[in-house]
Enzyme design. Structure first.
Site: not given
Ligand SMILES: O=C(CO)COP(=O)(O)O
Length: 234
Positions: A88, A157
């Site tokens: 992450h 992400e």
């Molecule tokens: O890091 C995330 C999920 O792992 C995304 O975070 P948000 O949905 O708060 O932008």
């Protein structure tokens, strides 16, 4: 589809139990066929009898030992947890985990057959440097990772989209997911400022196999709404 909630450093054990019960009740009541994953804070891990799959946000690649502040396999086994989030952006960029460390972690949990949600994504300066630089950067996050691993889920992400309310355009997500699917045919989630207002259109994009949601997932009702969207689209 795969609908996943990363609860990060939120919700106490009591609140998490209530949350998981609410999501479970929703899934049961509408007989949803979606794969629902929830990653609670470390101290909220427990044995939840639920249709929700509970995973760990992190663990050290060890059975147990002298690794202050970490938990190991023994602690996951206590609750029969077989799903883990690795790579992450908050662990890469805030906590300084290197690709080398992530590969070690990946291989350790892979050998144990864990379901691994492996996260990739570029910071803003890489995006602003143009597509080639951005894709090159993301490629480095695949180094050492077995992209053919059968229990792998990848989550794209973009760092600049996490917790900011900003998202790439739908076309950008489509374009990047297409390229990432060439690197691995594993299910590919999108994460970064997904909320009820945009979840349906994100889930409709080609090569988006689900979403990984942070802040908007903290409200069980909103998270269930996203499960409902996935069901409608399936
Ligand atoms: O890091 C995330 C999920 O792992 C995304 O975070 P948000 O949905 O708060 O932008």
């Amino acid at each position: 589809m795969i609908i996943a909630a990363n609860l990060k450093t939120n919700l106490t054990r009591k609140e998490t139990k209530k949350y998981i019960n609410e999501v479970d009740a929703y899934i049961t009541s509408c007989n949803s066929s979606q794969e629902v994953l929830v990653f609670p804070a470390m101290s909220s891990l427990d044995t939840y009898k639920s249709s929700v799959v509970v995973g760990a946000q992190n663990a050290y690649p060890t059975d147990n030992g002298a690794f202050t502040g970490e938990i190991g396999l023994t602690h996951l086994n206590e609750f029969d947890i077989k799903t883990i989030l690795i790579g992450h952006s908050e662990r890469r960029h805030i906590l300084g985990e290197t690709q080398e460390e992530l590969v070690k972690k990946f291989n350790y949990f892979k050998e144990l057959g864990f379901k691994i949600v492996y996260c990739v994504g570029e910071p803003l300066e890489k995006r602003e440097a143009g597509k080639d630089v951005m894709m090159e950067y993301i490629s480095t996050q695949y180094e050492g990772i077995d992209t053919q691993y059968e229990n792998l889920i990848i989550a794209y992400e973009p760092v600049w989209a996490i917790g900011t309310g900003l998202t790439p355009t739908l076309d950008d997500i489509k374009d990047i997911h297409k390229e990432l699917k060439d690197k691995s045919s594993a299910p590919l989630l999108y994460g970064g400022s997904v909320k009820v207002a945009n979840a349906k259109e994100v889930l409709s994009i080609e090569n988006v196999d689900g979403v990984l949601v942070g802040s908007a997932a903290l409200c069980a009702e909103d998270f269930c709404k996203m499960i409902e969207f996935a069901e409608e689209l399936s």
